[in-house]
Design a protein around this motif. Structure first.
Motif, PDB file in Angstrom:
ATOM      1  N   MET A 170      -8.342 -46.537 -16.402  1.00 29.16           N
ATOM      2  CA  MET A 170      -8.628 -45.176 -15.896  1.00 29.16           C
ATOM      3  C   MET A 170      -7.734 -44.872 -14.692  1.00 29.16           C
ATOM      4  O   MET A 170      -7.670 -45.659 -13.758  1.00 29.16           O
ATOM      5  CB  MET A 170     -10.108 -45.084 -15.485  1.00 29.16           C
ATOM      6  CG  MET A 170     -10.503 -43.769 -14.839  1.00 29.16           C
ATOM      7  SD  MET A 170     -10.364 -42.334 -15.927  1.00 29.16           S
ATOM      8  CE  MET A 170     -11.724 -42.643 -17.060  1.00 29.16           C
ATOM      9  N   LEU A 171      -7.044 -43.741 -14.756  1.00 27.41           N
ATOM     10  CA  LEU A 171      -6.186 -43.334 -13.655  1.00 27.41           C
ATOM     11  C   LEU A 171      -6.858 -42.168 -12.924  1.00 27.41           C
ATOM     12  O   LEU A 171      -7.162 -41.133 -13.541  1.00 27.41           O
ATOM     13  CB  LEU A 171      -4.827 -42.893 -14.212  1.00 27.41           C
ATOM     14  CG  LEU A 171      -3.654 -42.814 -13.248  1.00 27.41           C
ATOM     15  CD1 LEU A 171      -3.168 -44.211 -12.863  1.00 27.41           C
ATOM     16  CD2 LEU A 171      -2.499 -42.038 -13.875  1.00 27.41           C
ATOM     17  N   ASN A 172      -7.090 -42.321 -11.622  1.00 29.02           N
ATOM     18  CA  ASN A 172      -7.668 -41.230 -10.829  1.00 29.02           C
ATOM     19  C   ASN A 172      -6.556 -40.391 -10.227  1.00 29.02           C
ATOM     20  O   ASN A 172      -5.710 -40.918  -9.512  1.00 29.02           O
ATOM     21  CB  ASN A 172      -8.540 -41.797  -9.715  1.00 29.02           C
ATOM     22  CG  ASN A 172      -9.769 -42.480 -10.244  1.00 29.02           C
ATOM     23  OD1 ASN A 172     -10.528 -41.906 -11.011  1.00 29.02           O
ATOM     24  ND2 ASN A 172      -9.974 -43.736  -9.852  1.00 29.02           N
ATOM     25  N   VAL A 173      -6.584 -39.100 -10.511  1.00 30.49           N
ATOM     26  CA  VAL A 173      -5.513 -38.208 -10.074  1.00 30.49           C
ATOM     27  C   VAL A 173      -6.117 -37.066  -9.252  1.00 30.49           C
ATOM     28  O   VAL A 173      -7.066 -36.402  -9.697  1.00 30.49           O
ATOM     29  CB  VAL A 173      -4.770 -37.623 -11.285  1.00 30.49           C
ATOM     30  CG1 VAL A 173      -3.688 -36.643 -10.833  1.00 30.49           C
ATOM     31  CG2 VAL A 173      -4.156 -38.745 -12.124  1.00 30.49           C
ATOM     32  N   TYR A 174      -5.569 -36.857  -8.065  1.00 32.22           N
ATOM     33  CA  TYR A 174      -5.996 -35.734  -7.228  1.00 32.22           C
ATOM     34  C   TYR A 174      -4.941 -34.647  -7.301  1.00 32.22           C
ATOM     35  O   TYR A 174      -3.754 -34.908  -7.112  1.00 32.22           O
ATOM     36  CB  TYR A 174      -6.200 -36.182  -5.780  1.00 32.22           C
ATOM     37  CG  TYR A 174      -6.786 -35.100  -4.911  1.00 32.22           C
ATOM     38  CD1 TYR A 174      -8.145 -34.815  -4.960  1.00 32.22           C
ATOM     39  CD2 TYR A 174      -5.983 -34.333  -4.064  1.00 32.22           C
ATOM     40  CE1 TYR A 174      -8.709 -33.808  -4.186  1.00 32.22           C
ATOM     41  CE2 TYR A 174      -6.534 -33.320  -3.281  1.00 32.22           C
ATOM     42  CZ  TYR A 174      -7.896 -33.072  -3.352  1.00 32.22           C
ATOM     43  OH  TYR A 174      -8.439 -32.060  -2.594  1.00 32.22           O
ATOM     44  N   LEU A 175      -5.383 -33.428  -7.582  1.00 31.34           N
ATOM     45  CA  LEU A 175      -4.473 -32.290  -7.747  1.00 31.34           C
ATOM     46  C   LEU A 175      -4.563 -31.396  -6.516  1.00 31.34           C
ATOM     47  O   LEU A 175      -5.475 -30.572  -6.387  1.00 31.34           O
ATOM     48  CB  LEU A 175      -4.847 -31.515  -9.009  1.00 31.34           C
ATOM     49  CG  LEU A 175      -4.795 -32.314 -10.319  1.00 31.34           C
ATOM     50  CD1 LEU A 175      -5.387 -31.501 -11.473  1.00 31.34           C
ATOM     51  CD2 LEU A 175      -3.382 -32.742 -10.659  1.00 31.34           C
ATOM     52  N   SER A 176      -3.612 -31.538  -5.603  1.00 28.84           N
ATOM     53  CA  SER A 176      -3.634 -30.829  -4.333  1.00 28.84           C
ATOM     54  C   SER A 176      -2.708 -29.623  -4.345  1.00 28.84           C
ATOM     55  O   SER A 176      -1.714 -29.591  -5.062  1.00 28.84           O
ATOM     56  CB  SER A 176      -3.178 -31.789  -3.220  1.00 28.84           C
ATOM     57  OG  SER A 176      -2.937 -31.102  -2.015  1.00 28.84           O
ATOM     58  N   GLY A 177      -3.018 -28.632  -3.545  1.00 27.84           N
ATOM     59  CA  GLY A 177      -2.068 -27.556  -3.295  1.00 27.84           C
ATOM     60  C   GLY A 177      -2.468 -26.230  -3.903  1.00 27.84           C
ATOM     61  O   GLY A 177      -3.649 -25.934  -4.079  1.00 27.84           O
ATOM     62  N   GLU A 178      -1.482 -25.473  -4.229  1.00 27.92           N
ATOM     63  CA  GLU A 178      -1.594 -24.062  -4.619  1.00 27.92           C
ATOM     64  C   GLU A 178      -2.771 -23.796  -5.570  1.00 27.92           C
ATOM     65  O   GLU A 178      -2.974 -24.536  -6.523  1.00 27.92           O
ATOM     66  CB  GLU A 178      -0.259 -23.653  -5.266  1.00 27.92           C
ATOM     67  CG  GLU A 178      -0.177 -22.218  -5.651  1.00 27.92           C
ATOM     68  CD  GLU A 178      -0.181 -22.096  -7.168  1.00 27.92           C
ATOM     69  OE1 GLU A 178      -1.073 -21.381  -7.694  1.00 27.92           O
ATOM     70  OE2 GLU A 178       0.685 -22.732  -7.787  1.00 27.92           O
ATOM     71  N   ILE A 179      -3.545 -22.717  -5.272  1.00 26.74           N
ATOM     72  CA  ILE A 179      -4.761 -22.439  -6.047  1.00 26.74           C
ATOM     73  C   ILE A 179      -4.715 -21.089  -6.753  1.00 26.74           C
ATOM     74  O   ILE A 179      -5.747 -20.593  -7.214  1.00 26.74           O
ATOM     75  CB  ILE A 179      -6.024 -22.513  -5.171  1.00 26.74           C
ATOM     76  CG1 ILE A 179      -5.971 -21.470  -4.036  1.00 26.74           C
ATOM     77  CG2 ILE A 179      -6.209 -23.913  -4.603  1.00 26.74           C
ATOM     78  CD1 ILE A 179      -7.289 -21.349  -3.275  1.00 26.74           C
ATOM     79  N   HIS A 180      -3.533 -20.477  -6.883  1.00 30.63           N
ATOM     80  CA  HIS A 180      -3.482 -19.128  -7.431  1.00 30.63           C
ATOM     81  C   HIS A 180      -2.939 -19.051  -8.863  1.00 30.63           C
ATOM     82  O   HIS A 180      -2.988 -17.998  -9.472  1.00 30.63           O
ATOM     83  CB  HIS A 180      -2.658 -18.223  -6.502  1.00 30.63           C
ATOM     84  CG  HIS A 180      -3.251 -18.165  -5.137  1.00 30.63           C
ATOM     85  ND1 HIS A 180      -4.402 -17.467  -4.859  1.00 30.63           N
ATOM     86  CD2 HIS A 180      -2.902 -18.765  -3.972  1.00 30.63           C
ATOM     87  CE1 HIS A 180      -4.710 -17.617  -3.583  1.00 30.63           C
ATOM     88  NE2 HIS A 180      -3.826 -18.397  -3.020  1.00 30.63           N
ATOM     89  N   THR A 181      -2.426 -20.130  -9.377  1.00 29.56           N
ATOM     90  CA  THR A 181      -1.969 -20.124 -10.768  1.00 29.56           C
ATOM     91  C   THR A 181      -2.749 -21.181 -11.560  1.00 29.56           C
ATOM     92  O   THR A 181      -3.564 -21.911 -10.997  1.00 29.56           O
ATOM     93  CB  THR A 181      -0.450 -20.389 -10.867  1.00 29.56           C
ATOM     94  OG1 THR A 181      -0.189 -21.721 -10.430  1.00 29.56           O
ATOM     95  CG2 THR A 181       0.338 -19.404 -10.013  1.00 29.56           C
ATOM     96  N   ASP A 182      -2.458 -21.269 -12.840  1.00 34.07           N
ATOM     97  CA  ASP A 182      -3.260 -22.119 -13.729  1.00 34.07           C
ATOM     98  C   ASP A 182      -2.692 -23.524 -13.910  1.00 34.07           C
ATOM     99  O   ASP A 182      -2.963 -24.182 -14.913  1.00 34.07           O
ATOM    100  CB  ASP A 182      -3.376 -21.452 -15.104  1.00 34.07           C
ATOM    101  CG  ASP A 182      -1.996 -21.346 -15.786  1.00 34.07           C
ATOM    102  OD1 ASP A 182      -0.968 -21.589 -15.098  1.00 34.07           O
ATOM    103  OD2 ASP A 182      -1.949 -21.008 -16.973  1.00 34.07           O
ATOM    104  N   TRP A 183      -1.912 -23.988 -12.924  1.00 35.75           N
ATOM    105  CA  TRP A 183      -1.243 -25.280 -13.109  1.00 35.75           C
ATOM    106  C   TRP A 183      -2.227 -26.440 -13.304  1.00 35.75           C
ATOM    107  O   TRP A 183      -1.950 -27.361 -14.069  1.00 35.75           O
ATOM    108  CB  TRP A 183      -0.277 -25.567 -11.953  1.00 35.75           C
ATOM    109  CG  TRP A 183      -0.911 -25.834 -10.628  1.00 35.75           C
ATOM    110  CD1 TRP A 183      -1.350 -24.923  -9.717  1.00 35.75           C
ATOM    111  CD2 TRP A 183      -1.185 -27.122 -10.063  1.00 35.75           C
ATOM    112  NE1 TRP A 183      -1.876 -25.550  -8.620  1.00 35.75           N
ATOM    113  CE2 TRP A 183      -1.779 -26.899  -8.805  1.00 35.75           C
ATOM    114  CE3 TRP A 183      -0.982 -28.435 -10.482  1.00 35.75           C
ATOM    115  CZ2 TRP A 183      -2.180 -27.949  -7.964  1.00 35.75           C
ATOM    116  CZ3 TRP A 183      -1.376 -29.477  -9.651  1.00 35.75           C
ATOM    117  CH2 TRP A 183      -1.974 -29.230  -8.414  1.00 35.75           C
TER     118      TRP A 183
END
Lengths: 150, 150, 150, 150, 150, 150, 150, 150
Positions: free
Chosen positions: D1-14
């Motif tokens: 299991m790989l834990n990934v944190y998605l930080s940053g810009e919150i205005h698009t659907d990335w």
């Protein structure tokens, strides 16, 4: 050289007695700002006033934390003094902070606080009743000499 | 899963209110033994009696420390509650311990303690007045939902 | 001795004003290379040219990182300055790096950036508006003296 | 299991595109609260109003920090996205925080930000231009499979 | 003061050239014992002979490790040189050891080894081809001066 | 400068022989209090008498631990000597403590203890039979010179 | 559950033999991508082509490092295999990385490499000649059973 | 779940009594290989014979260390038992190792060893005389229940 941080009560002369008693030993002492008024107001005096007392206090406490953290992190031994008055939660906070960093802890308080301080004392390597006992501890740690023995 | 340690005052129902309020959230709670008599006597009850009250207390405090350390070390968030009575130095000690380990700290107390707790609050990421505010903080941290908003 | 790293904006004289203001205090200052052209070109100037601008920049940024990391790791206090121009993402990166290492953080910026910097300020122990406020903070931390008080 | 944190810009659907692209992989994603209004107001909504916008922001930023710290500390990989607008200093702060903790860093941005982000990119193990490239990186890291190869 | 550990190949004068080139800079250099025979035999020469070559080597390698560990742990920068001959696995081992401790890594090798060293280079902040380039890196890191610029 | 802590047996002159043998080398030695009576009684002599021998010993052992911890934490190399008599569990405890901190360990004992000390020796970088071998190790680590070679 | 990372040589079936031999044991294995072509090209295949082979390699090596770091950090035991061909500096780098993190190291190689690997072996807790010996080590560590004994 | 490592004496049934007494509690136990012959010979049985008894022992002790380190590192509580016979230096070594890692230490021994174990006991949070006391400690730590109280 033994680095010692003197945390806690600022209304009696216990720090002076420890520093004087350690004359001639290779000890370097650090401690908090003991000017009560300056300590309370430092944040707003430097960084601008606050209407709300909570933020007045926050600014000051965080500025003081720069000094406190530096002092505890650099210390080999942290002495924490609990006096007769006030809540002194910052002293207990410093003790916990020092314990978690693995610093050697010496707690200094009268017997009337023994039960209330049992968790703090349980994390300490020495529990002293007088500043002179702290001096004797530090001298022994550095030189191996006991009081009253040549 | 968020691991939360609930430290401090053991005489009111604040822990129960937080645990109940977090029903349905992925939170795991730990805390100290809250049976005051058991907590005070555990050391001598298990490991043998002591004539001197200081060592009676020491044995108990150190045994309790096994639980407390485990709880704080495993925690993501440490909530520390200061009530209206007693010195509660162990609560402030836990707060300092948690802060030094980089745990997220939430302090819970009434406004009458704000000045005395300013150093502890200055190390916290949230200062709450009620257990329900703590619940709202934990729910927001886990789900992004604010109270009263759908 | 307090080790202070001065990170961020390199186009105004804020570092000079802080260093000058701290004359007579036991402070040691470190900071990045402030010669913008040298800082941009150091990698290719020393280790050989790159056709692709991305690798030109990479070589320079990594070489500068040797200095930056050393400066931040050795620091007790990291001051991060955000100016009026540019993205200044490296300043915010340094602030995050310093925060994760448990360094005491002082952020220096004008009020127009307060909202955009709220996460950075929230990790700081002091938020200053002028270099002189930073000087006053450092003097207070070292000596307990407030500005305008004897 | 790989834990990934998605930080940053919150205005698009990335984030959605990365999560969708990783369907079937053993990846667990965390990220900040992406409801901008809730994120800005959470502190005062839960812990009480502030007249001063600075403290309004501080309360919110510190509450959000409980989530952010947990997410970054638990992560194996931290992906930081820089979009086209805003200062996004919190994204760069998260990148620095993650780098100092030794987390594997993937930076996601368009080529127009390459020079301004050179220090952040220099600390990363991958610099991607699209969310799909991040997906391909994560799939390769977990399975050794390259896009377009069976 | 920058502490630099010079690891790797011991058959050419690269260490001397770096030390000489850094004359006048605040750099302190450490490195392994470069007397090949002494380095191979130190264990048995001091701690007694071994019939089995494996243990002869083990005793020596462990004694040398006291010096190597001290040098790497105290270093800010670790320079690792790969020459033209031998397996030089100890150099790569030192590079990995230094990287895991968060030390700034400079790798020094000719272009013929670039592919075989790609994992080591990928962990470095600078990859140099000549000792003089290492000198230029260290001078730049300490003074901000580039070669050929005043 | 190499910091060396000399732990263990206090009834023979092994420390003196090591210190004398290292004359002229850049070594700084620390060790426990070697006055057996002072070491046993220090706790009660300074902090007050105990009726129960267990607490008499506890007070002393914890006070001595301030010195021991400082010495081991500051050390690059920890030498642990096991003599012919007594249980010497404190020596083995120090060895384990040093090993867990990543200190370079040199164990000093006669061949009659080899089997009983195999777990301790297995954590060491050198196992010496005489104080003179320890001196030779330290000289080699610092200077690269082997005994009997110019 | 024992987490084991299998580092090094990718041209023979040693990983398969270890995994097969450990059938029935509570072991979880991780390792690098063993598809040589994919491993070499992953960076450019996903993140875009590079004209310069050095950056082609860099992109790939850094992407592979995400997997390698995760594998080593999560491991209790790191097995490093050195084969007969190639420089295998990445294997030695992994060994150094693992050693600095305090992982238990098992090195696997033929006797012809014993002298060249003496520094790596000196950091290991076991040096094996065959994959079957590694299996026997892991079975013993988990169950206490020796080969050929019931 | 509380992870407990049971270190030390392997000739009596103390481990069995603790494990049996903890039936129904959320405790996971680990310990060394307790088959004395296997423990002594494991190194040479798996990795090849040694003529010299010192290396016979070294190989075995290092292989056992893989299990011991894993057990102590994963533990919340380390119980160390000292019996009536043998030097048991490995038990004291484990105690020091555990203490340096900040593990909660429970020491188990008869009163005849109290003085010789005073430094080990001084690092412990509980000193028990019987396996049943250890069981009572673990039950209290997990449930808050004292023996003989409902």
């Amino acid at each position: 050289m033994l680095n010692v941080y003197l945390s806690g009560e600022i209304h009696t002369d216990w720090r002076d007695r420890i520093v004087a008693g350690c004359t001639g030993l290779e000890v370097s002492f650090l401690g908090p700002v003991t000017d009560h008024a300056a300590s309370d107001d430092c944040g707003v005096a430097i960084l601008g006033p606050e209407e709300n007392k909570v933020w007045h206090d926050r600014k000051g406490a965080q500025l003081n934390a720069i000094r406190t953290r530096k002092g505890i992190m650099d210390a080999d031994v942290v002495v924490v003094r609990f006096g007769e008055q006030y809540k002194q939660w910052n002293a207990a906070f410093d003790a916990g902070y020092a314990a978690a960093l693995g610093k050697s802890l010496i707690v200094l308080h009268g017997p009337e606080h023994a039960h209330a301080l049992k968790e703090v004392d349980a994390a300490a390597l020495a529990v002293a009743k007088t500043p002179e006992q702290v001096v004797d501890c530090l001298r022994y740690v550095l030189t191996g000499k006991l009081p009253g023995r040549s």
